[in-house]
Scaffold this active site. Sequence first.
Site, PDB file in Angstrom:
ATOM      1  CB  VAL A 161      -0.973   0.040   1.203  1.00 27.51           C
ATOM      2  CG1 VAL A 161      -2.061  -1.011   1.050  1.00 27.51           C
ATOM      3  CG2 VAL A 161      -0.259  -0.134   2.523  1.00 27.51           C
ATOM      4  CB  SER A 162       0.681   4.364  -1.916  1.00 33.88           C
ATOM      5  OG  SER A 162       0.705   3.632  -3.113  1.00 33.88           O
TER       6      SER A 162
END
Length: 193
Positions: free
Chosen positions: A10-11
Amino acid sequence: MAKLIGYGRVSTRTQNTDRQEIDLLACGVRRDDLYIDRGVSGAKASRPQFDCAMAALESGDTLVVPTLDRLARSTVNLLALASQLDDRGAALRVLNLGGSNVDTATPMGSMVFTVMAALAQMELEIKRERVRDSVSKRRAAGKDIGGRRQQFTESQIANAKRLLAAGQPATDVARDLGMSRATLYRRTQEAKI
């Protein structure tokens, strides 16, 4: 014995990886062979957990990812990764690529992966183009384009300039306004007063 090595990403640290983990575990990845990067951009070639996942891969193993965008952002990077895996005797399996499961260990899977990698990059470039176009149109129309809101009014900055001119220490003025000294100096220089 060949094993499945799972990778998710996930960013931002506030995003949740539960769905990715569930999908990876459901396809047969053991929890010990699951690597998750949190708060790491897909644009970075080197990511801590991704590097660990790659180091764990042996000949005959398969790297499993939930979606293609968890791996990389460009066709070049995706194809280089597929080549690197092939050189090591490992395969890549993407769980949700065009609605189906794609495994690069097969000729058809390899071809589908290559096409989908090109499409993923094209989609990203189209999104960027749309955002740039929208921002430029809003800017030309004099509309709000987002970003951080201005926190300090012109009158606050004018008062700050007066205090500084009267000999008040910049550290005190900045603290009273709730800004850094650097911001205070910049804002007083930019002020139209």
